[in-house]
Motif scaffolding. Structure first.
Motif, PDB file in Angstrom:
ATOM      1  N   VAL A  34       0.870  -1.165   0.000  1.00 33.05           N
ATOM      2  CA  VAL A  34       0.000   0.000   0.000  1.00 33.05           C
ATOM      3  C   VAL A  34       0.915   1.225   0.000  1.00 33.05           C
ATOM      4  N   ILE A  35       0.828   2.030  -1.038  1.00 38.16           N
ATOM      5  CA  ILE A  35       1.716   3.182  -1.186  1.00 38.16           C
ATOM      6  C   ILE A  35       0.885   4.451  -1.121  1.00 38.16           C
ATOM      7  N   GLU A  36       1.224   5.331  -0.201  1.00 37.95           N
ATOM      8  CA  GLU A  36       0.472   6.566  -0.018  1.00 37.95           C
ATOM      9  C   GLU A  36       1.405   7.777  -0.127  1.00 37.95           C
ATOM     10  N   GLY A  37       0.944   8.800  -0.834  1.00 38.53           N
ATOM     11  CA  GLY A  37       1.665  10.067  -0.874  1.00 38.53           C
ATOM     12  C   GLY A  37       2.855  10.147  -1.810  1.00 38.53           C
ATOM     13  N   ARG A  38       2.910   9.299  -2.835  1.00 35.20           N
ATOM     14  CA  ARG A  38       4.037   9.369  -3.771  1.00 35.20           C
ATOM     15  C   ARG A  38       4.142  10.741  -4.422  1.00 35.20           C
ATOM     16  N   GLU A  39       3.003  11.407  -4.537  1.00 37.48           N
ATOM     17  CA  GLU A  39       2.997  12.736  -5.161  1.00 37.48           C
ATOM     18  C   GLU A  39       3.704  13.781  -4.295  1.00 37.48           C
ATOM     19  N   ASN A  40       3.994  13.450  -3.040  1.00 35.02           N
ATOM     20  CA  ASN A  40       4.679  14.393  -2.155  1.00 35.02           C
ATOM     21  C   ASN A  40       6.182  14.467  -2.399  1.00 35.02           C
ATOM     22  N   ILE A  41       6.700  13.528  -3.171  1.00 38.83           N
ATOM     23  CA  ILE A  41       8.136  13.527  -3.464  1.00 38.83           C
ATOM     24  C   ILE A  41       8.401  14.414  -4.675  1.00 38.83           C
ATOM     25  N   PRO A  42       9.187  15.491  -4.519  1.00 35.36           N
ATOM     26  CA  PRO A  42       9.510  16.347  -5.669  1.00 35.36           C
ATOM     27  C   PRO A  42      10.169  15.515  -6.773  1.00 35.36           C
ATOM     28  N   ARG A  43       9.782  15.744  -8.004  1.00 33.84           N
ATOM     29  CA  ARG A  43      10.319  14.956  -9.113  1.00 33.84           C
ATOM     30  C   ARG A  43      11.716  15.393  -9.524  1.00 33.84           C
ATOM     31  N   HIS A  44      12.109  16.589  -9.135  1.00 33.23           N
ATOM     32  CA  HIS A  44      13.430  17.098  -9.521  1.00 33.23           C
ATOM     33  C   HIS A  44      14.064  17.827  -8.343  1.00 33.23           C
ATOM     34  N   GLY A  45      15.386  17.916  -8.377  1.00 32.17           N
ATOM     35  CA  GLY A  45      16.112  18.665  -7.368  1.00 32.17           C
ATOM     36  C   GLY A  45      16.433  17.835  -6.141  1.00 32.17           C
ATOM     37  N   PRO A  46      17.345  18.331  -5.306  1.00 35.52           N
ATOM     38  CA  PRO A  46      17.754  17.594  -4.107  1.00 35.52           C
ATOM     39  C   PRO A  46      16.615  17.462  -3.114  1.00 35.52           C
ATOM     40  N   VAL A  47      16.492  16.281  -2.523  1.00 35.72           N
ATOM     41  CA  VAL A  47      15.471  16.045  -1.499  1.00 35.72           C
ATOM     42  C   VAL A  47      15.950  14.911  -0.606  1.00 35.72           C
ATOM     43  N   ILE A  48      15.619  14.996   0.668  1.00 39.17           N
ATOM     44  CA  ILE A  48      15.978  13.975   1.639  1.00 39.17           C
ATOM     45  C   ILE A  48      14.730  13.204   2.027  1.00 39.17           C
ATOM     46  N   LEU A  49      14.784  11.881   1.934  1.00 35.34           N
ATOM     47  CA  LEU A  49      13.702  11.032   2.394  1.00 35.34           C
ATOM     48  C   LEU A  49      14.110  10.462   3.748  1.00 35.34           C
ATOM     49  N   ALA A  50      13.491  10.943   4.812  1.00 35.78           N
ATOM     50  CA  ALA A  50      13.831  10.529   6.171  1.00 35.78           C
ATOM     51  C   ALA A  50      12.781   9.546   6.675  1.00 35.78           C
ATOM     52  N   SER A  51      13.214   8.326   6.956  1.00 29.89           N
ATOM     53  CA  SER A  51      12.273   7.248   7.274  1.00 29.89           C
ATOM     54  C   SER A  51      12.549   6.607   8.629  1.00 29.89           C
ATOM     55  N   ASN A  52      11.492   5.994   9.180  1.00 30.87           N
ATOM     56  CA  ASN A  52      11.716   5.089  10.301  1.00 30.87           C
ATOM     57  C   ASN A  52      12.419   3.848   9.768  1.00 30.87           C
ATOM     58  N   HIS A  53      12.939   3.012  10.660  1.00 30.59           N
ATOM     59  CA  HIS A  53      13.782   1.901  10.200  1.00 30.59           C
ATOM     60  C   HIS A  53      13.435   0.643  10.984  1.00 30.59           C
ATOM     61  N   LEU A  54      12.881  -0.356  10.271  1.00 30.49           N
ATOM     62  CA  LEU A  54      12.440  -1.592  10.910  1.00 30.49           C
ATOM     63  C   LEU A  54      13.178  -2.828  10.433  1.00 30.49           C
ATOM     64  N   SER A  55      13.726  -2.778   9.198  1.00 33.03           N
ATOM     65  CA  SER A  55      14.305  -3.983   8.619  1.00 33.03           C
ATOM     66  C   SER A  55      15.386  -3.631   7.593  1.00 33.03           C
ATOM     67  N   PHE A  56      16.285  -4.586   7.359  1.00 33.30           N
ATOM     68  CA  PHE A  56      17.302  -4.414   6.319  1.00 33.30           C
ATOM     69  C   PHE A  56      16.659  -4.117   4.976  1.00 33.30           C
ATOM     70  N   ILE A  57      15.492  -4.689   4.757  1.00 36.28           N
ATOM     71  CA  ILE A  57      14.837  -4.577   3.455  1.00 36.28           C
ATOM     72  C   ILE A  57      14.264  -3.182   3.190  1.00 36.28           C
ATOM     73  N   ASP A  58      14.253  -2.318   4.212  1.00 36.84           N
ATOM     74  CA  ASP A  58      13.741  -0.957   4.045  1.00 36.84           C
ATOM     75  C   ASP A  58      14.453  -0.220   2.921  1.00 36.84           C
ATOM     76  N   SER A  59      15.762  -0.418   2.826  1.00 38.24           N
ATOM     77  CA  SER A  59      16.556   0.284   1.816  1.00 38.24           C
ATOM     78  C   SER A  59      16.338  -0.265   0.413  1.00 38.24           C
ATOM     79  N   ILE A  60      15.588  -1.341   0.314  1.00 45.88           N
ATOM     80  CA  ILE A  60      15.202  -1.891  -0.983  1.00 45.88           C
ATOM     81  C   ILE A  60      13.783  -1.460  -1.320  1.00 45.88           C
ATOM     82  N   VAL A  61      12.916  -1.458  -0.315  1.00 43.69           N
ATOM     83  CA  VAL A  61      11.512  -1.114  -0.521  1.00 43.69           C
ATOM     84  C   VAL A  61      11.356   0.326  -1.011  1.00 43.69           C
ATOM     85  N   ILE A  62      12.003   1.277  -0.320  1.00 40.64           N
ATOM     86  CA  ILE A  62      11.819   2.687  -0.664  1.00 40.64           C
ATOM     87  C   ILE A  62      12.252   2.999  -2.101  1.00 40.64           C
ATOM     88  N   PRO A  63      13.449   2.584  -2.536  1.00 38.06           N
ATOM     89  CA  PRO A  63      13.832   2.870  -3.923  1.00 38.06           C
ATOM     90  C   PRO A  63      12.906   2.240  -4.954  1.00 38.06           C
TER      91      PRO A  63
END
Length: 249
Positions: A34-63
């Motif tokens: 279930v993916i919510e709010g993808r439109e909140n990520i700017p399509r261009h320019g520098p941006v930081i995605l700051a996430s909670n961290h529960l599993s090694f797989i988090d760094s695969i899921v987000i990208p």
């Protein structure tokens, strides 16, 4: 640190696109996220995605679910293996857009922040876990101020991210993923314009970090631990609490 953090050859971009084309549809079919709010990520320019961290797989899921390339740091060992397994591992992490960093080097925390700053300076998106390491009990821990240093130095907006259920896919200590449905929420970008230029101020970094963590908590609905996550590494001295907060996979 490898000079690979300063180069982005054409073949890495091709490999990234190929990885997304292959893995993203497969992951959505198998795990039905279930993916919510993808439109909140700017399509261009520098941006930081700051996430909670529960599993090694988090760094695969987000990208895989984000609408643009998101760079995470990964252990240099993943890029230096030999044989077929080493080659496949290197191609996999390169395909995800990961950047190698030597976490055992002297001043590794600052080196990680410098690598992240180069990613943002190139106009790319960078992923970070302000808690510093995975939560073993599901609670949301206090953020370390490296994320604020990055945001204020790079003058980049911060998109809070909440991952729900990824600890069920690959719990701490598990080597094989399990099929579990997860939720990924991308919140409204946070802008800290009035504080740009205050990266050297410990108070400014603390205020910005706390605001980011509140936004993450509102999305994840986790219980707040009210302390730092020292479950993996030994308790840090008070002066070290402002560490990078970059969990290197």
């Amino acid at each position: 640190m490898s000079d690979r953090t300063q180069r982005k050859p054409l073949w890495t971009s091709v490999l990234y696109l190929a990885t997304r084309l292959l893995l993203a549809p497969l992951a959505r079919f198998v795990f039905r996220p279930v993916i919510e709010g993808r439109e909140n990520i700017p399509r261009h320019g520098p941006v930081i995605l700051a996430s909670n961290h529960l599993s090694f797989i988090d760094s695969i899921v987000i990208p895989l679910v984000a609408p643009r390339r998101v760079v995470f740091l990964a252990k240099a060992e993943y890029f230096e293996g030999r044989g077929i397994r080493g080659e496949l591992t290197r191609w996999f992490f390169t395909g995800l857009g990961s950047v190698p960093v030597d976490r055992g080097a002297h001043r590794a925390a600052q080196a990680s922040l410098d690598a992240a700053l180069r990613v943002l300076a190139a106009g790319d998106a960078f992923g970070i876990y302000p808690e510093g390491s995975r939560s073993r009990d599901g609670r949301l821990y206090r953020g370390r101020t490296g994320v604020a240093w990055l945001a204020l130095t790079a003058r980049a907006p911060v998109v809070p991210v909440a991952l729900v259920g990824t600890d069920g896919i690959q719990p701490v200590g598990s080597h094989l993923p399990r099929i579990r449905r997860v939720t990924i929420r991308f919140g409204t970008p946070l802008h800290f314009g009035p504080r740009y230029g205050e990266a050297r101020s410990a108070q400014a970094r603390r205020v910005v970090t706390d605001e980011i963590m509140v936004a993450i908590g509102e999305l994840s609905k986790q219980e707040c631990a009210g302390c730092y996550n020292d479950s993996i590494s030994p308790p840090a001295k008070p002066a070290e609490r402002s560490g990078s907060g970059i969990a290197i996979g």
